[in-house]
Design a protein around this motif. Structure first.
Motif, PDB file in Angstrom:
ATOM      1  N   ARG A   7       0.767  -1.207  -0.157  1.00 59.77           N
ATOM      2  CA  ARG A   7      -0.210  -0.105   0.116  1.00 59.77           C
ATOM      3  C   ARG A   7       0.907   1.329  -0.008  1.00 59.77           C
ATOM      4  N   PRO A   8       1.824   1.419   0.751  1.00 59.60           N
ATOM      5  CA  PRO A   8       2.600   2.699   0.809  1.00 59.60           C
ATOM      6  C   PRO A   8       3.299   2.923  -0.571  1.00 59.60           C
ATOM      7  N   TYR A   9       3.433   1.989  -1.296  1.00 54.06           N
ATOM      8  CA  TYR A   9       4.050   2.136  -2.711  1.00 54.06           C
ATOM      9  C   TYR A   9       3.071   2.579  -3.816  1.00 54.06           C
ATOM     10  N   VAL A  10       1.980   2.626  -3.544  1.00 53.41           N
ATOM     11  CA  VAL A  10       1.063   2.813  -4.812  1.00 53.41           C
ATOM     12  C   VAL A  10       0.746   4.317  -4.370  1.00 53.41           C
ATOM     13  N   THR A  11       0.997   5.068  -3.833  1.00 51.60           N
ATOM     14  CA  THR A  11       0.523   6.707  -3.624  1.00 51.60           C
ATOM     15  C   THR A  11       0.327   7.426  -4.862  1.00 51.60           C
ATOM     16  N   GLY A  12       1.576   7.118  -5.724  1.00 49.69           N
ATOM     17  CA  GLY A  12       1.250   8.139  -6.877  1.00 49.69           C
ATOM     18  C   GLY A  12       0.153   7.573  -7.999  1.00 49.69           C
ATOM     19  N   VAL A  13      -0.233   6.401  -7.843  1.00 43.31           N
ATOM     20  CA  VAL A  13      -1.334   5.840  -8.652  1.00 43.31           C
ATOM     21  C   VAL A  13      -2.626   6.507  -8.064  1.00 43.31           C
ATOM     22  N   LEU A  14      -2.506   6.448  -7.036  1.00 40.36           N
ATOM     23  CA  LEU A  14      -3.880   6.850  -6.022  1.00 40.36           C
ATOM     24  C   LEU A  14      -4.247   8.373  -6.027  1.00 40.36           C
ATOM     25  N   ASP A  15      -3.150   9.359  -6.223  1.00 36.52           N
ATOM     26  CA  ASP A  15      -3.281  10.665  -6.117  1.00 36.52           C
ATOM     27  C   ASP A  15      -4.462  11.426  -7.039  1.00 36.52           C
ATOM     28  N   PRO A  16      -4.493  10.914  -8.191  1.00 34.50           N
ATOM     29  CA  PRO A  16      -5.677  11.490  -8.934  1.00 34.50           C
ATOM     30  C   PRO A  16      -6.862  11.159  -8.533  1.00 34.50           C
ATOM     31  N   PHE A  17      -7.112   9.764  -7.932  1.00 31.42           N
ATOM     32  CA  PHE A  17      -8.443   9.428  -7.519  1.00 31.42           C
ATOM     33  C   PHE A  17      -8.883  10.263  -6.187  1.00 31.42           C
ATOM     34  N   ASN A  29     -15.101   8.401   5.448  1.00 31.81           N
ATOM     35  CA  ASN A  29     -16.192   7.591   5.909  1.00 31.81           C
ATOM     36  C   ASN A  29     -17.124   7.249   4.865  1.00 31.81           C
ATOM     37  N   GLY A  30     -17.172   8.335   3.821  1.00 31.18           N
ATOM     38  CA  GLY A  30     -18.255   8.188   2.894  1.00 31.18           C
ATOM     39  C   GLY A  30     -17.720   7.310   1.825  1.00 31.18           C
ATOM     40  N   VAL A  31     -16.397   7.291   1.430  1.00 32.76           N
ATOM     41  CA  VAL A  31     -15.742   6.310   0.767  1.00 32.76           C
ATOM     42  C   VAL A  31     -15.759   4.771   1.143  1.00 32.76           C
ATOM     43  N   SER A  32     -15.478   4.793   2.461  1.00 30.80           N
ATOM     44  CA  SER A  32     -15.645   3.250   2.780  1.00 30.80           C
ATOM     45  C   SER A  32     -17.028   2.881   2.881  1.00 30.80           C
ATOM     46  N   LEU A  33     -18.074   3.609   2.907  1.00 26.88           N
ATOM     47  CA  LEU A  33     -19.409   2.913   2.733  1.00 26.88           C
ATOM     48  C   LEU A  33     -19.520   3.118   1.292  1.00 26.88           C
ATOM     49  N   LEU A  34     -19.133   3.827   0.530  1.00 26.24           N
ATOM     50  CA  LEU A  34     -19.254   3.509  -0.710  1.00 26.24           C
ATOM     51  C   LEU A  34     -18.688   2.120  -1.210  1.00 26.24           C
ATOM     52  N   ALA A  35     -17.648   1.799  -0.627  1.00 30.84           N
ATOM     53  CA  ALA A  35     -17.091   0.575  -0.849  1.00 30.84           C
ATOM     54  C   ALA A  35     -17.706  -0.841  -0.078  1.00 30.84           C
ATOM     55  N   GLY A  68     -12.237  -3.397  -3.447  1.00 30.77           N
ATOM     56  CA  GLY A  68     -10.862  -3.163  -3.044  1.00 30.77           C
ATOM     57  C   GLY A  68     -10.029  -1.958  -3.405  1.00 30.77           C
ATOM     58  N   TRP A  69     -10.392  -1.284  -4.227  1.00 28.42           N
ATOM     59  CA  TRP A  69      -9.863  -0.181  -4.884  1.00 28.42           C
ATOM     60  C   TRP A  69     -10.252   0.940  -3.833  1.00 28.42           C
ATOM     61  N   LEU A  70     -11.688   1.180  -3.615  1.00 29.22           N
ATOM     62  CA  LEU A  70     -12.068   2.227  -2.628  1.00 29.22           C
ATOM     63  C   LEU A  70     -11.602   1.826  -1.369  1.00 29.22           C
ATOM     64  N   ASP A  71     -11.125   0.906  -0.805  1.00 32.46           N
ATOM     65  CA  ASP A  71     -10.572   0.430   0.420  1.00 32.46           C
ATOM     66  C   ASP A  71      -9.046   1.039   0.538  1.00 32.46           C
ATOM     67  N   VAL A  72      -8.545   0.993  -0.494  1.00 32.56           N
ATOM     68  CA  VAL A  72      -7.211   1.758  -0.596  1.00 32.56           C
ATOM     69  C   VAL A  72      -7.431   3.299  -0.440  1.00 32.56           C
ATOM     70  N   ILE A  73      -8.222   3.698  -1.203  1.00 32.04           N
ATOM     71  CA  ILE A  73      -8.408   5.302  -1.397  1.00 32.04           C
ATOM     72  C   ILE A  73      -8.960   5.861  -0.094  1.00 32.04           C
ATOM     73  N   ASP A  74      -9.770   5.222   0.778  1.00 27.08           N
ATOM     74  CA  ASP A  74     -10.236   5.887   1.911  1.00 27.08           C
ATOM     75  C   ASP A  74      -9.297   6.389   2.738  1.00 27.08           C
ATOM     76  N   GLY A  75      -8.231   5.377   3.137  1.00 25.80           N
ATOM     77  CA  GLY A  75      -7.320   5.864   3.856  1.00 25.80           C
ATOM     78  C   GLY A  75      -6.411   6.840   3.343  1.00 25.80           C
ATOM     79  N   ALA A  76      -6.090   6.853   2.054  1.00 23.96           N
ATOM     80  CA  ALA A  76      -5.298   7.774   1.377  1.00 23.96           C
ATOM     81  C   ALA A  76      -6.070   9.256   1.499  1.00 23.96           C
ATOM     82  N   LEU A  77      -7.373   9.211   1.401  1.00 28.86           N
ATOM     83  CA  LEU A  77      -8.138  10.379   1.510  1.00 28.86           C
ATOM     84  C   LEU A  77      -7.975  10.972   2.771  1.00 28.86           C
TER      85      LEU A  77
END
Length: 203
Positions: A7-17, A29-35, A68-77
């Motif tokens: 997870r720590p290594y995909v930050t650059g890919v996550l940034d636009p999302f 929390n909204g993203v977590s519920l969407l996931a 799975g993708w949204l689960d990664v994004i919620d923490g980054a957000l």
């Protein structure tokens, strides 16, 4: 090594999302519920794939990947918005466990194999429990073992895609049935691996 450790290594890919969700005014929390919503829809699609038409397995696979993708994004957000907190971490883990349970329930109900579903879901829940229980006894959170949540979702998604063209039985089970067997065996083995790691670290 499991995909959770990457997870720590995909930050650059996550940034636009992350920036996109932030502009939309979404909270972590909204993203977590969407996931979680994606997980519920995936479970329904797996149910329909087993009982109506195998084409639904493709939809289920896509929805699992979205979960799975949204689960990664919620923490980054949460980090982007500077609102990361213990409460948010707790909510994320609770939602993830319910998502895991719902998805496996959909898999099992679709092929009406509830005993395999029970074995699979207990393996998955124990894997996650042992990962966080290490923290409760003063260790770091454990992500090691054969598979973590990210690996599990990738495997479920890939089997979902394959279950459409290969909808027959193989050795007495469909691909979904063999997926449940895999989740059960590997889940419990991973849980025991994490227990062993924590036990040795505490010794």
């Amino acid at each position: 090594m499991t995909l959770d450790q990457l997870r720590p290594y995909v930050t650059g890919v996550l940034d636009p999302f992350v920036e996109g969700f932030d502009r939309l005014g979404m909270t972590p929390n909204g993203v977590s519920l969407l996931a979680f919503g994606m997980a519920v829809l995936a479970a329904l699609a797996f149910l329909l794939g087993g009982r109506a038409s195998p084409i639904w397995f493709v939809a289920a696979a896509i929805l699992v990947f979205l979960n799975g993708w949204l689960d990664v994004i919620d923490g980054a957000l949460a980090r982007e918005q500077n609102v990361a907190s213990a409460g948010g971490d707790l909510l994320d883990h609770v939602i993830d466990r319910y998502a895991d349970i719902v998805i496996i329930a959909g898999l099992a109900a679709g092929i009406e194999s509830y005993f395999l579903g029970f074995l699979a879901v207990t393996g998955v829940v124990m894997t996650s429990y042992l990962g966080t229980q290490a923290q409760a006894v003063g260790l770091d959170r454990v992500y090691g073992g054969l598979i973590g949540r990210a690996d599990r979702l990738v495997i479920i998604g890939l089997v979902g895609f394959l279950a459409y063209p290969f909808s027959g039985t193989y050795g007495g089970l469909t691909l979904i049935g063999w997926l449940l067997v895999f989740l059960a065996v590997v889940g419990h083995v991973t849980a025991l691996q994490r227990f062993y790691y924590a036990w040795i670290a505490l010794d």
